[in-house]
Motif scaffolding. Structure first.
Motif, mmCIF file in Angstrom:
data_model
loop_
_atom_site.group_PDB
_atom_site.id
_atom_site.type_symbol
_atom_site.label_atom_id
_atom_site.label_comp_id
_atom_site.label_asym_id
_atom_site.label_seq_id
_atom_site.Cartn_x
_atom_site.Cartn_y
_atom_site.Cartn_z
ATOM 1 N N LEU A 89 56.688 -84.170 -15.480
ATOM 2 C CA LEU A 89 56.901 -82.686 -15.211
ATOM 3 C C LEU A 89 58.199 -82.729 -14.432
ATOM 4 O O LEU A 89 59.005 -83.754 -13.966
ATOM 5 N N VAL A 90 59.595 -81.493 -14.659
ATOM 6 C CA VAL A 90 60.949 -80.735 -14.579
ATOM 7 C C VAL A 90 61.101 -80.302 -13.592
ATOM 8 O O VAL A 90 60.792 -79.212 -13.590
ATOM 9 N N GLN A 91 61.607 -80.493 -12.629
ATOM 10 C CA GLN A 91 62.044 -79.912 -11.444
ATOM 11 C C GLN A 91 62.791 -79.566 -11.762
ATOM 12 O O GLN A 91 64.386 -80.706 -12.307
ATOM 13 N N GLY A 92 63.675 -78.395 -11.769
ATOM 14 C CA GLY A 92 65.145 -78.001 -11.458
ATOM 15 C C GLY A 92 66.206 -78.356 -11.096
ATOM 16 O O GLY A 92 65.927 -79.582 -10.223
ATOM 17 N N SER A 93 67.291 -77.667 -10.755
ATOM 18 C CA SER A 93 68.652 -78.659 -9.795
ATOM 19 C C SER A 93 67.383 -77.747 -8.456
ATOM 20 O O SER A 93 68.759 -78.313 -7.800
ATOM 21 N N GLY A 94 66.775 -76.870 -8.666
ATOM 22 C CA GLY A 94 66.639 -76.935 -7.098
ATOM 23 C C GLY A 94 67.299 -75.773 -6.273
ATOM 24 O O GLY A 94 67.013 -74.421 -5.337
ATOM 25 N N ARG A 95 68.428 -75.684 -7.577
ATOM 26 C CA ARG A 95 69.517 -74.165 -7.181
ATOM 27 C C ARG A 95 68.443 -73.026 -7.736
ATOM 28 O O ARG A 95 67.941 -72.767 -8.811
ATOM 29 N N PRO A 96 68.479 -72.408 -6.319
ATOM 30 C CA PRO A 96 67.874 -70.780 -6.946
ATOM 31 C C PRO A 96 68.591 -69.552 -7.744
ATOM 32 O O PRO A 96 69.447 -70.231 -8.728
ATOM 33 N N ALA A 97 67.313 -69.658 -8.824
ATOM 34 C CA ALA A 97 67.490 -69.011 -10.167
ATOM 35 C C ALA A 97 68.386 -67.299 -9.760
ATOM 36 O O ALA A 97 68.060 -66.871 -8.709
#
Ligand SMILES: [Zn+2]
Length: 346
Positions: free
Chosen positions: A85-93
Motif C-alpha cells: 500500500l502506498v501512502q502519498g506524500s501526505g501533502r493535502p491535495a
C-alpha cells in the motif's frame, strides 16, 4: 492468493506511485515478514536506507523494485494475503487541510511529514490510508514524506533485499524493465504467459515431456509462471480439459489452446484489476478487483456450467479444491492417469 493479474495490478500501482522516491527509513513490525533476509530486519533496513526505487518489475507472481545501485532489488512475495500500500506524500491535495487525507477520520499520528518547500513538485496523491494498519508488517519511509507499506494478515508473504543476477536466456527480467536481470531467488522462475519474451513453442514441448497431470504442469512455476489455482481452473474449463489429463497424451494444438486460454483469462482479469474474494486482497491503491464476478468454474460448485448447464463439480487436487464441468471436462480413464495423482482412482 494473488495470481499474475493481481500482482500485475500491484506492480502497475507501484510503478505509478513510488518510482524515483528514496527510502529514508525502514520499520519492521513482524520478524516473519523478513524471514528470508539472512541478516533480518537490520540488514533489510541497512540495504534499503538511502536507496532510490528505480523500476517496478514482475515475473509471474514475483514482484520486485530495483534499487539505484544497479545490482540489488527489493523482492516482495505476497503469499496468501500480502498487500503493498502506498501512502502519498501526505501533502493535502488541492490545498485541503492535512487531516482530510486520512481515511475514516483517523487522527494524524506523526505519519504526515513536514511541509515540502513552497512550489516543490508533489508526488501524485494516492488514495489516503488509515494512519496505521493492524496487519502492517514492514513500513518504508520515503524521503518526500510518503510511505510504502507491506501489509500481510497471514504472514505467508515476505520481503527481502537481494542481489540481482543475469537472466538465463538474456531477455528482460520481467515486465516493467528492459534490464536482463532477476533477483537471485527468482532465477529458477519461468517466464509467464503474458511475457513477450516467452518462447511458447518451447513451452509446449517442455510441458508435454514433463509427463505429469496437466493442471500440475500449469501450476509448476519453473515451467510457466503466474498461473495459480483460480486461473488454472478457468483455463482448463475454457479448453475443455480435466486437470488430471496426462500432458504427454495431449496433442500440441490442445496444449497451445490451453496456454492461450490461460493467457486470455489472465489478460481479461488484469483488465478489471484481478480477482478478489474477500477483503484480504486489494491493489496498490487500495481498490479491490472485480474479476470474481466473471469466473465460469472456480468457486462455482453446484452452479450451472455457463456452456452446458451441468452443475460445476468440486474435487480435491494437490490439497486444494479444483472446479470443473463434469460434462465439458471429462476425467481421463483411470488407466491413463499418471502416477502422482492425489486421488488416482475414485
Ligand atoms: Zn459444461
Amino acid at each position: 492468493m494473488p495470481e499474475l493479474p493481481e500482482v500485475e495490478t500491484v506492480r502497475a500501482g507501484l510503478a505509478r506511485h513510488v518510482l524515483g522516491r528514496t527510502v529514508v527509513g525502514v520499520d519492521v513490525h513482524h520478524p516473519r515478514s523478513v524471514r528470508r533476509q539472512p541478516g533480518g530486519a537490520a540488514e533489510l533496513a541497512g540495504r534499503l536506507r538511502g536507496a532510490t526505487l528505480t523500476a517496478a518489475v514482475r515475473r509471474g507472481k514475483y514482484l520486485w523494485l530495483t534499487l539505484d545501485d544497479g545490482d540489488q532489488a527489493l523482492l516482495a512475495h505476497l503469499g496468501m494475503s500480502g498487500q503493498l500500500l502506498v501512502q502519498g506524500s501526505g501533502r493535502p491535495a488541492d490545498g485541503a487541510p492535512a487531516e482530510s487525507v486520512l481515511a475514516d477520520g483517523a487522527p494524524p499520528d506523526g505519519v504526515l511529514p513536514d511541509a515540502a518547500p513552497p512550489g516543490a513538485a508533489l508526488p501524485t496523491m494516492v488514495r489516503p490510508l488509515p494512519a496505521t494498519h493492524t496487519h502492517l508488517r514492514v513500513r518504508l519511509r520515503l524521503g518526500d514524506g510518503g510511505e510504502l507499506w507491506f501489509v500481510d494478515q497471514r504472514t505467508f508473504g515476505h520481503v527481502m533485499v537481494t542481489a540481482t543476477v543475469p537472466t538465463p536466456d538474456g531477455g528482460p527480467g520481467g515486465h516493467g524493465s528492459p534490464a536482463p536481470l532477476l533477483p537471485e531467488p527468482v532465477r529458477h522462475i519461468a517466464r509467464d504467459l503474458l511475457d513477450p519474451a516467452l518462447d511458447r513453442d518451447a513451452l509446449v514441448r517442455r510441458l508435454r515431456t514433463r509427463r505429469t497431470e496437466v493442471k500440475r504442469a500449469l501450476l509448476d512455476q519453473t515451467l510457466v509462471s503466474g498461473v495459480g489455482n483460480i486461473y488454472a481452473d478457468e483455463a482448463l474449463w475454457r479448453a475443455r480439459l480435466h486437470g488430471t489429463r496426462p500432458t504427454d497424451r495431449l496433442a500440441p494444438p490442445r496444449v497451445r489452446t490451453l496456454l492461450q486460454a490461460a493467457a486470455d483469462v489472465m489478460a481479461e482479469a488484469l483488465a478489471v484489476g484481478g480477482t478478489s474474494f474477500d477483503a484480504l486482497y486489494v491493489d496498490a491503491d487500495g481498490a479491490p478487483g472485480y474479476f470474481a464476478r466473471s469466473l465460469a468454474a472456480y468457486g462455482q460448485a453446484g452452479k450451472p456450467c455457463p456452456r452446458c448447464g451441468a452443475p460445476i463439480r468440486r474435487e480435491e487436487f494437490m490439497n486444494r479444491s479444483s472446479f470443473s464441468c463434469p460434462r465439458c471436462q471429462r476425467r481421463p480413464a483411470a488407466g491413463l492417469r499418471r502416477h502422482g495423482s492425489d486421488h488416482p482412482l475414485r
